[in-house]
Design a protein around this motif. Structure first.
Motif, PDB file in Angstrom:
ATOM      1  N   TYR A  70      -7.793 -28.951   4.200  1.00 47.54           N
ATOM      2  CA  TYR A  70      -7.975 -30.262   3.850  1.00 47.54           C
ATOM      3  C   TYR A  70      -6.803 -31.270   4.132  1.00 47.54           C
ATOM      4  N   GLU A  71      -5.544 -30.598   4.218  1.00 47.68           N
ATOM      5  CA  GLU A  71      -4.484 -31.435   4.593  1.00 47.68           C
ATOM      6  C   GLU A  71      -4.652 -32.039   6.184  1.00 47.68           C
ATOM      7  N   ARG A  72      -5.149 -31.149   6.837  1.00 42.67           N
ATOM      8  CA  ARG A  72      -5.429 -31.485   8.259  1.00 42.67           C
ATOM      9  C   ARG A  72      -6.434 -32.423   8.366  1.00 42.67           C
ATOM     10  N   GLY A  73      -7.530 -32.534   7.384  1.00 38.52           N
ATOM     11  CA  GLY A  73      -8.361 -33.533   7.456  1.00 38.52           C
ATOM     12  C   GLY A  73      -9.768 -32.864   8.059  1.00 38.52           C
ATOM     13  N   ASP A  74      -9.892 -31.561   8.242  1.00 35.62           N
ATOM     14  CA  ASP A  74     -10.969 -30.892   8.558  1.00 35.62           C
ATOM     15  C   ASP A  74     -12.153 -30.925   7.686  1.00 35.62           C
ATOM     16  N   THR A  75     -11.553 -30.724   6.372  1.00 36.18           N
ATOM     17  CA  THR A  75     -12.734 -31.144   5.317  1.00 36.18           C
ATOM     18  C   THR A  75     -12.326 -32.023   4.224  1.00 36.18           C
ATOM     19  N   HIS A  76     -13.398 -32.622   3.752  1.00 39.55           N
ATOM     20  CA  HIS A  76     -13.060 -33.593   2.673  1.00 39.55           C
ATOM     21  C   HIS A  76     -13.689 -32.978   1.324  1.00 39.55           C
TER      22      HIS A  76
END
Length: 114
Positions: A70-76
């Motif tokens: 989530y922090e990397r932006g891979d999932t929302h």
């Protein structure tokens, strides 16, 4: 009162995860699965505790992976991230309570008059 900066927090998190992995490796020696002794099929308390700790560790690792994704932006999907973090937190708190009860029982036994 001192504040904790993000780098200290990440270092503490890494240290905790390393300790969990070391405990998992130490607990994984020679016991059967699910709390049953491999030799006689009798219940094995050490194996049951080891199995429970491995499950808690796996849940914490899963929550950590989802948080990092989530922090990397891979999932929302923040809902699944928060649910997994709560599951990991609950497992950790339960483990602490079991440990406290075991220590209390040990102290009671050691303080019994002979």
């Amino acid at each position: 009162m001192s504040t904790i900066n993000p780098s200290q927090l990440l270092q503490m998190r890494s240290s905790i995860l390393n300790q969990n992995q070391a405990l998992q490796r130490a607990a994984g020696r020679g016991a059967g699965e699910g709390g049953i002794d491999a030799a006689g099929g009798t219940p094995d308390f050490g194996a049951a505790i080891s199995n429970a700790l491995q499950q808690v560790n796996a849940q914490q690792a899963k929550a950590g992976e989802l948080t990092e994704a989530y922090e990397r932006g891979d999932t929302h999907d923040i809902v699944s991230v928060m649910i997994e973090r709560q599951k990991a937190s609950l497992g950790f708190e339960t483990t602490l309570q079991v440990r406290n009860k075991l220590l209390s029982a040990y102290r009671d036994i050691m303080n019994m008059p002979v």
